[in-house]
Design a protein around this motif. Sequence first.
Motif, PDB file in Angstrom:
ATOM      1  N   ALA A 195      27.513  72.573   0.293  1.00 21.75           N
ATOM      2  CA  ALA A 195      27.165  73.871   0.356  1.00 21.75           C
ATOM      3  C   ALA A 195      27.361  74.645  -0.913  1.00 21.75           C
ATOM      4  CB  ALA A 195      27.755  74.752   1.661  1.00 21.75           C
ATOM      5  N   PHE A 196      28.258  74.421  -1.292  1.00 25.75           N
ATOM      6  CA  PHE A 196      28.457  75.307  -2.783  1.00 25.75           C
ATOM      7  C   PHE A 196      27.253  74.792  -3.609  1.00 25.75           C
ATOM      8  CE2 PHE A 196      32.320  76.419  -5.913  1.00 25.75           C
ATOM      9  CZ  PHE A 196      31.763  77.638  -5.877  1.00 25.75           C
ATOM     10  N   GLU A 221      24.474  73.447  -3.297  1.00 25.03           N
ATOM     11  CA  GLU A 221      23.417  74.346  -2.795  1.00 25.03           C
ATOM     12  C   GLU A 221      23.367  75.504  -3.273  1.00 25.03           C
ATOM     13  OE1 GLU A 221      22.839  73.728   1.330  1.00 25.03           O
ATOM     14  OE2 GLU A 221      22.356  71.676   1.030  1.00 25.03           O
ATOM     15  N   ARG A 222      24.309  76.323  -2.978  1.00 25.32           N
ATOM     16  CA  ARG A 222      24.090  77.763  -3.488  1.00 25.32           C
ATOM     17  C   ARG A 222      24.289  77.932  -4.966  1.00 25.32           C
ATOM     18  NH1 ARG A 222      28.462  80.899  -3.863  1.00 25.32           N
ATOM     19  NH2 ARG A 222      28.091  82.927  -4.631  1.00 25.32           N
ATOM     20  N   LEU A 225      20.682  77.205  -6.046  1.00 22.88           N
ATOM     21  CA  LEU A 225      19.737  78.175  -5.486  1.00 22.88           C
ATOM     22  C   LEU A 225      19.817  79.574  -6.828  1.00 22.88           C
ATOM     23  CD1 LEU A 225      20.241  78.743  -1.666  1.00 22.88           C
ATOM     24  CD2 LEU A 225      17.952  78.346  -2.995  1.00 22.88           C
ATOM     25  N   VAL A 226      21.267  79.921  -7.061  1.00 26.05           N
ATOM     26  CA  VAL A 226      21.365  81.011  -7.798  1.00 26.05           C
ATOM     27  C   VAL A 226      20.787  80.435  -9.016  1.00 26.05           C
ATOM     28  CG1 VAL A 226      23.116  82.319  -8.999  1.00 26.05           C
ATOM     29  CG2 VAL A 226      23.245  81.979  -6.608  1.00 26.05           C
ATOM     30  N   GLU A 269      32.710  80.415  -9.188  1.00 21.92           N
ATOM     31  CA  GLU A 269      32.126  81.300  -8.305  1.00 21.92           C
ATOM     32  C   GLU A 269      31.939  82.461  -9.344  1.00 21.92           C
ATOM     33  OE1 GLU A 269      31.470  81.847  -4.816  1.00 21.92           O
ATOM     34  OE2 GLU A 269      30.633  83.778  -5.532  1.00 21.92           O
ATOM     35  N   LEU A 326      28.463  82.183 -10.961  1.00 24.81           N
ATOM     36  CA  LEU A 326      27.319  82.442 -10.152  1.00 24.81           C
ATOM     37  C   LEU A 326      27.174  84.118  -9.947  1.00 24.81           C
ATOM     38  CD1 LEU A 326      27.640  79.679  -7.456  1.00 24.81           C
ATOM     39  CD2 LEU A 326      25.942  79.876  -9.451  1.00 24.81           C
ATOM     40  N   GLN A 369      24.049  86.243 -11.390  1.00 24.66           N
ATOM     41  CA  GLN A 369      23.369  87.342 -10.546  1.00 24.66           C
ATOM     42  C   GLN A 369      23.412  88.517 -11.566  1.00 24.66           C
ATOM     43  OE1 GLN A 369      25.220  86.641  -6.973  1.00 24.66           O
ATOM     44  NE2 GLN A 369      23.210  86.181  -5.994  1.00 24.66           N
ATOM     45  N   GLY A 402      22.568  89.459  -1.602  1.00 23.14           N
ATOM     46  CA  GLY A 402      23.978  89.090  -1.460  1.00 23.14           C
ATOM     47  C   GLY A 402      24.727  89.238  -2.606  1.00 23.14           C
ATOM     48  N   HIS A 403      24.443  89.863  -3.595  1.00 20.38           N
ATOM     49  CA  HIS A 403      25.249  90.440  -4.510  1.00 20.38           C
ATOM     50  C   HIS A 403      25.829  91.739  -4.367  1.00 20.38           C
ATOM     51  CE1 HIS A 403      26.893  89.836  -8.834  1.00 20.38           C
ATOM     52  NE2 HIS A 403      26.448  91.110  -8.857  1.00 20.38           N
TER      53      HIS A 403
END
Lengths: 395, 395, 395, 395
Positions: free
Chosen positions: C8-9, C11-12, C15-16, C135, C138, C142, C368-369
């Motif tokens: 999942a990480f 994938e995120r 995406l970012v 994290e 990311l 953003q 989400g930010h």
Amino acid sequence: MHSADRVAFAERFALVRDASLALTRSLNAEDQCVQAMPDASPTKWHLAHTSWFFETLVLQPYARGYRCFDARFALLFNSYYESLGPRHPRPLRGLLTRPTLAEVHAYRAAVDLAMADLLRECPAQDFALAAPLIELGLQHEQQHQELMLTDILHLFSLNPLLPAVFDTPAARRSTPPAAGWIEHHGGDVAIGHAGAGFAFDNETPRHTVRLLPFELANRLVTNGEYQRFIDDGGYAHAALWLSDGWAAVQAHGWHSPLHWLPDGREFTLRGAQPRDSEEPVRHLSFFEAAAYAEWAGARLPTEFEWEAAVTGASPPAQAFGLAWQWTRSSYDPYPRFRPAAGAVSEYNGKFMVGQIVLRGSSVATPAGHARATYRNFFPPAARWQFSGLRLARDL
Amino acid sequence: MHSADRVAFAERFALVRDASLALTRSLNAEDQCVQAMPDASPTKWHLAHTSWFFETLVLQPYARGYRCFDARFALLFNSYYESLGPRHPRPLRGLLTRPTLAEVHAYRAAVDLAMADLLRECPAQDFALAAPLIELGLQHEQQHQELMLTDILHLFSLNPLLPAVFDTPAARRSTPPAAGWIEHHGGDVAIGHAGAGFAFDNETPRHTVRLLPFELANRLVTNGEYQRFIDDGGYAHAALWLSDGWAAVQAHGWHSPLHWLPDGREFTLRGAQPRDSEEPVRHLSFFEAAAYAEWAGARLPTEFEWEAAVTGASPPAQAFGLAWQWTRSSYDPYPRFRPAAGAVSEYNGKFMVGQIVLRGSSVATPAGHARATYRNFFPPAARWQFSGLRLARDL
Amino acid sequence: MHSADRVAFAERFALVRDASLALTRSLNAEDQCVQAMPDASPTKWHLAHTSWFFETLVLQPYARGYRCFDARFALLFNSYYESLGPRHPRPLRGLLTRPTLAEVHAYRAAVDLAMADLLRECPAQDFALAAPLIELGLQHEQQHQELMLTDILHLFSLNPLLPAVFDTPAARRSTPPAAGWIEHHGGDVAIGHAGAGFAFDNETPRHTVRLLPFELANRLVTNGEYQRFIDDGGYAHAALWLSDGWAAVQAHGWHSPLHWLPDGREFTLRGAQPRDSEEPVRHLSFFEAAAYAEWAGARLPTEFEWEAAVTGASPPAQAFGLAWQWTRSSYDPYPRFRPAAGAVSEYNGKFMVGQIVLRGSSVATPAGHARATYRNFFPPAARWQFSGLRLARDL
Amino acid sequence: MHSADRVAFAERFALVRDASLALTRSLNAEDQCVQAMPDASPTKWHLAHTSWFFETLVLQPYARGYRCFDARFALLFNSYYESLGPRHPRPLRGLLTRPTLAEVHAYRAAVDLAMADLLRECPAQDFALAAPLIELGLQHEQQHQELMLTDILHLFSLNPLLPAVFDTPAARRSTPPAAGWIEHHGGDVAIGHAGAGFAFDNETPRHTVRLLPFELANRLVTNGEYQRFIDDGGYAHAALWLSDGWAAVQAHGWHSPLHWLPDGREFTLRGAQPRDSEEPVRHLSFFEAAAYAEWAGARLPTEFEWEAAVTGASPPAQAFGLAWQWTRSSYDPYPRFRPAAGAVSEYNGKFMVGQIVLRGSSVATPAGHARATYRNFFPPAARWQFSGLRLARDL
């Protein structure tokens, strides 16, 4: 030099030196301390610097047993002589509240006293070496006398109280001659100084310049004529201006000569005064002078044309004593120019780039300081001098 | 113009225009967009501006039915023609990411196509009027070809990756001649352009100048010679410098020519390269050139001396094609100078203040663009051109 | 972290990272290279810098055998981390035509590939150390996504062609709520982040602040309301302004929000568009926000009031997603604030002077930010962000 | 106010006014005219401005028949009150050689005479309105007394002669206490002024602030301690500095406090003097204070911590009279802050951005002017005040 000559020289020395102080008579200590822009210097600084010039270049080498008035003054009052050691930065001259004006007066008095001794007692062989430097020092002092006036006028112009330097009324002017042109047939002309009288190194050597036929206006452009240039949109019409001039107009918002007041008066050494339309226009930059000439369908004379006309058979009116006259000549060295020897080699030569020659002399020039070969020079955007213009045309 | 002449003219037009694009072959769109200082322009802007010149001064008045490529380009690509309307500010040329390089290429192609039509089909009486402007446009394009190279070199020099404009090796240089002097007896010389070939208005009118005897170095000052000036403390010795030059040295921290790298190499159009001690020194300001000459016990030639020597019986080596040569002449108008008529009156005349004349041509000057009467000019502090020096002395 | 979590990480992460590139889709290489002011960075630089962040802080310490993509990028793409070595000067970022955009894309791809490997294969104990930095990377990416939009908007606003970043129509806005006030009874409130989710160090530690009763506007000030401030002479009435704000108005000639066009439209990411009077006003400096509040008989909320209200029982409308909201709080550290450990200690703490806190989020903030404890900050004169305001009053 | 109170008030008025002149006793007119930077004002301007304050805010509204001393002074001596009309630009205050110092002395005398009349004869109902403004005027005069000293110290520091303001020896200092810490348990504390005595509007309203436990150094950081920071490379270690502070260090070449001389002495109101390692370090910017605290493993106190400690049961030594103490608090308004009414609303409120709070008082603060709630403020880079620091730590 005969002793009689020495006496006369000493008298002239005293006269020139006293004339500097006379200019400051109405100024208080505060007026004489402040610097309003890096280009200008405080009156007190002028008074001290001209004394430092004699102390450094004459007394120290030639006055036996002379003791320096204050060793720290070498740093403070050296203007731009790299060979004479470090200098206080020019833009910071106005921070020198000490030495006080009274101390600077004492410095002047001490220098004058020692100079009087030297002028009287110096051995002949030394005097022969010192005399040209003393003469240069006096000419230098006279240059600073004019700067003292332009600098204080600029400072006072920034004070909302608009103070006057002089409270006496201005001398009545005679009516200028009617506008006209004086022809010059051109050809080979001799330009520059030669002979016995004093001249700065930049006026030499005398050399031949080939001129084409031209004519020169018989008088200076007047306030009234310049007003018509303004009324005709002169400051808004790019095509009249050199590129750097147009940039200056826009950057500084120029819309009239410096020291013209919005109420129609002008700011002078006598405070705000009515503007006389027949007086020569003054406080113009080279850029404004050149734009006016373009607008008038004429041009500025070269410095060679100016000198040839003024030394010719029919010299134009108003050559001296009213306003320095911008020429269309950059301040380049004459062929085979050699700077004077010693520290004074820095006097003129190192400024021969980026400046424009002005000829004649102004209302602020001391009597006896003007001559036809004199080359004054300022950057093209300078406006705080008594600078005007005279027109020329091809024939 | 005969139709055969027209064909030749059209061929030359195409050759000059293609040469501009050829210079950009190794540059990507990013390289061609960025502006590193107000004095320099992006490559893309050069490509567009030179096209705008033809569109505005030739196609719009003389090409029947020509439709402006994009009306907004008049604002973007006018360089300094006040009479042709408002302009995008020069320091902001690098912000024009749009129009894209591809669009500028399309603009060039459209202008070239319309020009080809005009060159072929324009009625004779129009062509007679247009031809001088087309010729001027081609000379103008060649001037910008040199600027494209100096500007991109300057931009790349500020990139820590030190990219190269050209990846081909430089042509091998022939050994320079041994240093020597070529005498000129002085006297009246004819200066400036006359006759049939192209010249800019600032090269005219041809006129007589009186010269004193002098001698001119037979070649340019080399990197090796300039290194000795540096090693001798040239940049630390105020007495060698003009006052404004010394101020520039201190303000900018100059200690070598521009583009000399700390590791002993120099930055060139081919990236960082070993510095050849026999190559002419380049990327000097006028101030540095004058200080070097002072140090060498010589001086810079005037532009008149340069022209007289180069057009004389024994012209010096290395007159053209290596480096522009600073002279000791301010960029003043020749006697009776008249700017060209129309918008192009702004081409040269309005810049005649505050600049110094350079003579010769450089490695970046297009073939066929140099001549003995050519007057290049830049401000005395400019260093990003291929500018060097040649010495002169009085005789 | 379980392997499912790692997937999942990863994938995120993808995406970012892809979202950054997606923002550049309509921009050509030229658009992405140029820098219009020192405060803003080229798009290409943002793309490279965010990659450098992962390479330097994650891959180099934690990816076994990772080979640096290009050692020279450390100099070029370090933003402000003094502890990570020397940096290319910020105002010169726009000169980096090399590396090309294509090379930066390759850099991103290489970093993404190595990050994907690391996310999949990194030993657990290393991953535990790397995960917080990933994290942070990311969240950092953003933040730069928003800056990419504000910076390109600013650049395009200076192009007379007024290009659009996006050519799709804007989403239709819902009508804002009628103006109203939401009361808060004050008292001790807990401010700042605590718990498991991500937060920047500057949002911690959570601590108690004593508030007096106040009320907060239920929505943002609109374009229409701000127009009334202008029409009422807001920009000409010194009494409404902080002293530095009034100085800025006069120095910069401010007379409307940034990006308002003289023709009544506004310049947006979609080019020039009609100005919607019901939309929140944006592109205000803190000074303008404070002057508006004064004019409206209100004030700006403190950052504590804002957070308390938004996390309270009746949160105001339009808290997030429309415009950052200037508060009346200087950006000072929270009590017992400690910067994060390591190089990222420079992330926030060293900027805690001379800046003003903005709360909420804007149209340019990635989904989400945003969160209620988020402390954005800019100098009080900054206008190129999507910055507006919300009113507050004492009760 | 009883007549006895009025007498006492008049006596205090005379004492405060005379104290201003007493500070100038050793300064000549030149010293009092010059301005060395826009942040500082000439002594003469301070003398006139403080008189203008009484004339404008007290005499003109409340003194029956008062005739303005000189209508032109409103322009010259208004500091920053937009509501009171146009002002002479702050950076040009040093150009006001006129009015002379003697005229300013006459202005002061006239204002003092009229104030004495008003204090004696003003009707009670008017006096009730005037008294708070007179009180404010006296406090204002005392603030300018401190500025007169910091400004003249700065001016003299730029004079190579290093003049002294006072020629009397400094009072002998008592030995500072040994370094130690004073604990504070935190909790809710009351901050700000309340009650009968004078306070500026920015010290109100009194309100509750929640503090965490902390400890405060019992004395100020000394010259000796600060020297160790320098010796340890404090000015070369970026990690110790706020980002703007590090930029200031590099831009200005800071390497020691202002007024530390290269020879190990410091420049003081008594000229160059040996630097006492036990004296509090002074003439620090906020940036330097914060960097020192970081280096010392501590931090600056917030203004709330400072006030709570000083008003607490165990106040630290050296709270007042030695050096203003930079806090870690931006100068923001207290909750429900309202500026005073009328023109004096501009006194404090409009400066509440971009400044840092200093607490305590200095060697230059007039007796009776200090109090625990006093909020002094300067921009973070200001160094010409008597500004030092005291450390704090979390508990």
